[in-house]
Design an enzyme around this catalytic site. Structure first.
Site, PDB file in Angstrom:
ATOM      1  CG  ASN A  22      -3.681   5.438  -2.553  1.00  0.00           C
ATOM      2  OD1 ASN A  22      -3.555   4.522  -1.650  1.00  0.00           O
ATOM      3  ND2 ASN A  22      -4.801   6.140  -2.645  1.00  0.00           N
ATOM      4  CG  LEU A  23       1.362   0.934  -3.027  1.00  0.00           C
ATOM      5  CD1 LEU A  23       2.466   0.274  -2.388  1.00  0.00           C
ATOM      6  CD2 LEU A  23       1.533   1.159  -4.273  1.00  0.00           C
ATOM      7  CE  LYS A  24      -6.585   4.185  -5.127  1.00  0.00           C
ATOM      8  NZ  LYS A  24      -7.565   4.429  -5.975  1.00  0.00           N
ATOM      9  CG  HIS A  29      -8.371   8.163  -1.640  1.00  0.00           C
ATOM     10  ND1 HIS A  29      -9.562   7.674  -1.964  1.00  0.00           N
ATOM     11  CD2 HIS A  29      -7.520   8.603  -2.610  1.00  0.00           C
ATOM     12  CE1 HIS A  29      -9.053   7.323  -3.306  1.00  0.00           C
ATOM     13  NE2 HIS A  29      -7.995   7.790  -3.624  1.00  0.00           N
ATOM     14  CD  GLU A  89      -6.576  11.352  -5.703  1.00  0.00           C
ATOM     15  OE1 GLU A  89      -5.559  10.801  -6.263  1.00  0.00           O
ATOM     16  OE2 GLU A  89      -7.126  10.838  -4.642  1.00  0.00           O
ATOM     17  N   GLY A 144      -9.426   5.672 -11.020  1.00  0.00           N
ATOM     18  CA  GLY A 144      -9.587   4.379 -11.067  1.00  0.00           C
ATOM     19  C   GLY A 144      -9.977   4.022 -12.661  1.00  0.00           C
ATOM     20  CB  SER A 167      -6.909   7.728 -14.726  1.00  0.00           C
ATOM     21  OG  SER A 167      -8.020   7.065 -13.975  1.00  0.00           O
TER      22      SER A 167
HETATM   23  P1  PGA Z   1      -5.673   6.005  -9.831  1.00  0.00           P
HETATM   24  O1  PGA Z   1      -5.976   6.298  -8.467  1.00  0.00           O
HETATM   25  O2  PGA Z   1      -4.707   6.502 -10.366  1.00  0.00           O
HETATM   26  O3  PGA Z   1      -6.047   4.526 -10.013  1.00  0.00           O
HETATM   27  O4  PGA Z   1      -6.853   6.668 -10.688  1.00  0.00           O
HETATM   28  C1  PGA Z   1      -5.599   7.446  -7.777  1.00  0.00           C
HETATM   29  C2  PGA Z   1      -6.117   7.365  -6.298  1.00  0.00           C
HETATM   30  O5  PGA Z   1      -7.200   7.333  -6.159  1.00  0.00           O
HETATM   31  O6  PGA Z   1      -5.432   8.373  -5.591  1.00  0.00           O
END
Ligand code: PGA
Length: 223
Positions: free
Chosen positions: A6-8, A86, A151, A157, A187
């Site tokens: 997920n590149l957000k 999400h 998640e 994050g 993470s």
């Molecule tokens: P992260 O994000 O790996 O930076 O914790 C995961 C996500 O939000 O899908």
């Protein structure tokens, strides 16, 4: 195993083109188990060896929905996979809207990566499973193109993933409710991925920060 990135709100069209080229070359052949969700302005028209997915969409084909992205726009890029629920988007809308997105995506046969997860308060009060069950009540758990990503919000994050014993408990519970592949996200990085993938019922990972650089994502895929 499924590896989803997920590149957000990261990468531009130019930088994602390079990301995709390197990933395509490394994968070599078409692989349905590698999914990348780039920002929508970076969608690529060309065929890729990975599945290109949409981080978000509006449940419509087209219409008077200012600033939104409908099915017609996803079709133009051959996108048949969407991320729904999400936590960073749940903060912006309600359950009813998430349900409308799920129903629309199901109706149009999309592969759906549906995210669920509790916050720290819910975890600390011992209500995780009850909370997750509620998040799943609005969707069809028998939909054959469904993938569920667990998640926990406290791990997204933060650099600290959930404990594998906690992940195991949740995945065990989810596996009792659905046959859909179960991912863990929050993470995930090169230090913890092995342990996470070895958790019973874990069918893959959804990675944010650690997949922003294509070289790192490839390292995680290769194990
Ligand atoms: P992260 O994000 O790996 O930076 O914790 C995961 C996500 O939000 O899908």
């Amino acid at each position: 195993m499924i590896f989803a990135a997920n590149l957000k709100c990261n990468h531009t069209r130019a930088s994602f083109k390079i990301y995709a080229e390197i990933l395509n070359k490394t994968i070599g052949v078409k692989c349905d188990d590698i999914i990348v969700f780039p920002p929508s302005v970076a969608f690529l028209e060309k065929e890729n060896n990975f599945i290109q997915g949409a981080q978000n969409f509006y449940p419509c084909v087209n219409g008077a929905f200012t600033g939104e992205l409908g099915k017609e726009h996803l079709d133009e890029f051959g996108i048949k996979c969407v991320l729904i629920g999400h936590s960073e988007r749940r903060a912006l809308g309600d359950e009813e809207f998430i349900k409308a997105k799920f129903d629309f995506a199901k109706e149009h046969g999309y592969k759906i990566v549906f995210c669920i997860g509790e916050n720290l308060d819910t975890k600390n009060s011992g209500k995780t499973l009850e909370f997750l069950k509620k998040q799943l009540e609005i969707i069809d758990l028998n939909y054959e193109r469904l993938i569920i990503a667990y998640e926990p919000i406290y791990s997204i994050g933060t650099g600290v993933s959930a404990q594998s014993t906690d992940i195991a408990k949740v995945l065990e519970f989810l596996a009792s409710l659905t046959k859909a592949p179960l991912l863990y996200g929050g993470s995930v990085n090169e230090n913890n991925i092995k342990e996470i993938l070895s958790v019973n019922h874990c069918g893959g990972v959804l990675i944010g920060s650690a997949a922003l650089k294509v070289e790192n994502f490839i390292k995680l895929i290769k194990g």
